[in-house]
Design a protein around this motif. Sequence first.
Motif, PDB file in Angstrom:
ATOM      1  N   LYS A  29     -55.820 -31.047   9.575  1.00 48.94           N
ATOM      2  CA  LYS A  29     -55.018 -32.242   9.732  1.00 48.94           C
ATOM      3  C   LYS A  29     -55.186 -32.842  11.126  1.00 48.94           C
ATOM      4  O   LYS A  29     -55.374 -32.143  12.111  1.00 48.94           O
ATOM      5  CB  LYS A  29     -53.542 -31.927   9.489  1.00 48.94           C
ATOM      6  N   SER A  37     -51.267 -37.228  14.852  1.00 46.40           N
ATOM      7  CA  SER A  37     -51.072 -38.655  15.105  1.00 46.40           C
ATOM      8  C   SER A  37     -50.162 -38.840  16.313  1.00 46.40           C
ATOM      9  O   SER A  37     -49.557 -37.890  16.815  1.00 46.40           O
ATOM     10  CB  SER A  37     -50.453 -39.333  13.879  1.00 46.40           C
ATOM     11  N   ALA A  88     -53.412 -43.072  15.083  1.00 38.66           N
ATOM     12  CA  ALA A  88     -54.221 -41.849  15.111  1.00 38.66           C
ATOM     13  C   ALA A  88     -55.650 -42.227  15.436  1.00 38.66           C
ATOM     14  O   ALA A  88     -56.219 -43.115  14.793  1.00 38.66           O
ATOM     15  CB  ALA A  88     -54.156 -41.104  13.778  1.00 38.66           C
ATOM     16  N   LEU A 118     -51.592 -46.750  11.690  1.00 35.59           N
ATOM     17  CA  LEU A 118     -51.246 -46.064  10.451  1.00 35.59           C
ATOM     18  C   LEU A 118     -50.143 -46.809   9.718  1.00 35.59           C
ATOM     19  O   LEU A 118     -49.396 -47.590  10.318  1.00 35.59           O
ATOM     20  CB  LEU A 118     -50.781 -44.636  10.747  1.00 35.59           C
ATOM     21  N   CYS A 140     -48.148 -40.838   4.728  1.00 38.71           N
ATOM     22  CA  CYS A 140     -49.089 -41.793   5.316  1.00 38.71           C
ATOM     23  C   CYS A 140     -49.947 -42.378   4.206  1.00 38.71           C
ATOM     24  O   CYS A 140     -50.578 -41.637   3.445  1.00 38.71           O
ATOM     25  CB  CYS A 140     -49.974 -41.115   6.365  1.00 38.71           C
ATOM     26  N   ARG A 173     -54.252 -42.745   5.554  1.00 32.48           N
ATOM     27  CA  ARG A 173     -55.138 -41.595   5.727  1.00 32.48           C
ATOM     28  C   ARG A 173     -54.491 -40.364   5.119  1.00 32.48           C
ATOM     29  O   ARG A 173     -53.287 -40.146   5.261  1.00 32.48           O
ATOM     30  CB  ARG A 173     -55.444 -41.339   7.210  1.00 32.48           C
ATOM     31  N   ILE A 221     -53.635 -36.864   7.882  1.00 30.45           N
ATOM     32  CA  ILE A 221     -52.665 -36.892   8.970  1.00 30.45           C
ATOM     33  C   ILE A 221     -51.685 -35.720   8.817  1.00 30.45           C
ATOM     34  O   ILE A 221     -51.136 -35.499   7.740  1.00 30.45           O
ATOM     35  CB  ILE A 221     -51.895 -38.225   8.990  1.00 30.45           C
TER      36      ILE A 221
END
Length: 579
Positions: free
Chosen positions: A375, A378, A402, A407, A453, A456, A459
């Motif tokens: 992972k 962020s 991130a 994000l 999120c 992505r 994250i």
Amino acid sequence: MGALAVALGAPAMGRVMPVEVDVEPDVIDGVLRMGIESADTPLLLSQELTGGTFNLAGLTWAPGAAGVGSVLVRARQDGLWGAWTRLETDADMPDPGSGPVPRPGTTPFITGAADAIEARVDPMPGESLPEDLRLDLVDGGPMPTGIDAATSTEAVETASTDLLDEEVELTSNKVGSTLAAAAPRPAFNSRNAWGADETLRANYGQPIQYGQVLGTFVHHTAGSNAYTQSEVPAILRSIYRYHVVSRNFWDIGYNILVDRFGRLWEGAFGGLDRNVVAAHTQYYNSAAFGISAIGTYTSKAVEPAVRTALAQAIAWKFSVHGIATPWATANYPGSNARSQPRIAGHRHAKSTECPGGSLYAQLTNLRHDVASRLKVASSLSMSAPAVTARGARTTLDIRWTAEGSNLAGLVNLQRLKNGAWEHVRSVQVSGGRAETVITPGATNQYRLRASSCSTRSDIDLSHPRGTSNTVTITVRNVSLPFVELAGPASVSRGARTTLRITWLSGNGPVSGKINLQRRNGSSWEHVRQIDVKDGGATTVITPGATNSYRLRASTVSSPPGVPTRDPQGTSNTLRVTVR
């Protein structure tokens, strides 16, 4: 070297048959090969070497034969016999059609430098011992000239990817994911570092086979756990020779190996960042990579360094090949393959003890370790005014990014109550930004926790990497609008003196420009203009005499509707006495 036939204190024996050795024709590429006659009763084999040592032993037999029932072996080192060790039929095999026809065999018995071997071999129930049964003693051989195994920690970026042109086979799925790796690449010792003789490989000078990576299988090599750091290269060379010379594999069967000290070693040739088809788990080799801990982990606890190295290597490989989570199921292709966990033990796919009960029991923890490394951390932050009025609308500003990109998703606003964080509300973040308004009734602390999120999947939403900074908002019980100038009542002449400014309204803390004034006789004179943000600011004066100071509002940028005229736009009067 001489053959021995002695009573051994092993379990009850059948007949004892000394091994006959044709030394010259049966010493092949560092492997002493001893042919054994077929029999339908247990055999006790004993072989002593004069003037030489070995560090791996294993039995192999003809392809298609019934195999052996059970095998017990022990070795002599420094004049002392070790404990009897049971070897199982090795389930490490190439995929059918992926290379030369392999010879079935036992798991390798790995030892330090030994000069004698004793083995008890039992046939399968109702069967004779298989045709072309051989006991192979493997000498890893000396380290090639010019390589110091004790200090060699070569970067595999250069050692393993500088392939000979004729050995590169470009395929549609050869190269891993083009996404940036979320997990960093750990340090690997290259094939050169353990002294691999590249000309020994059956695929030397031929195209390397590449597949895809849907998951990994965790193994142990079996054998001794008492090896030293300096013995590891020789152990790897022995496994290499056993797989290639004795078992007829293309190459060493594992893609990656890890020793008990936590050091990672490059296995099969072709590039660690590529999808090299090895020979670790039959029917799965073309779609998974094999990683093996050197030693036996049937009951021995897994060293923390081994678990860490396994997690580092698997997380990096998953990142390279676009695998976002170790918790999913890998749907392996082929009629003989089944769906397996992304991180599976060898026994998931085959009837085998591998990777040993202790290591197998660590697979769930290993998945957690890999997940945390896969992972991406962020940057989730929140800014808020330090001071607000009771019940005033107070805006919290949220940022979420991130690796330089904005994000989107849901974050949860929390406040501290009785020592625990309680949920206030969920806030939708878009384009990396969001605002939310609170009307606090008392001084409190606030933070954000990432919930989901949408931009992505890699994250990290867990605490602490998915948690923002904590902000404290002090609540003042005042009439609104409110403009305050605060500072010390008495200072030394010429001392740098900080004045604190608070500007609040019913719609929240005020941002804008405000004028500092000082008393001059019966009137007020301008000192300077000050930028106020989120209801607060400071300014420094160096008074030379006792005087009075106040603030007058000039312009408001936010929130709307804040009065600037006297008296609502004028602060209290602060008298500063100069001593």
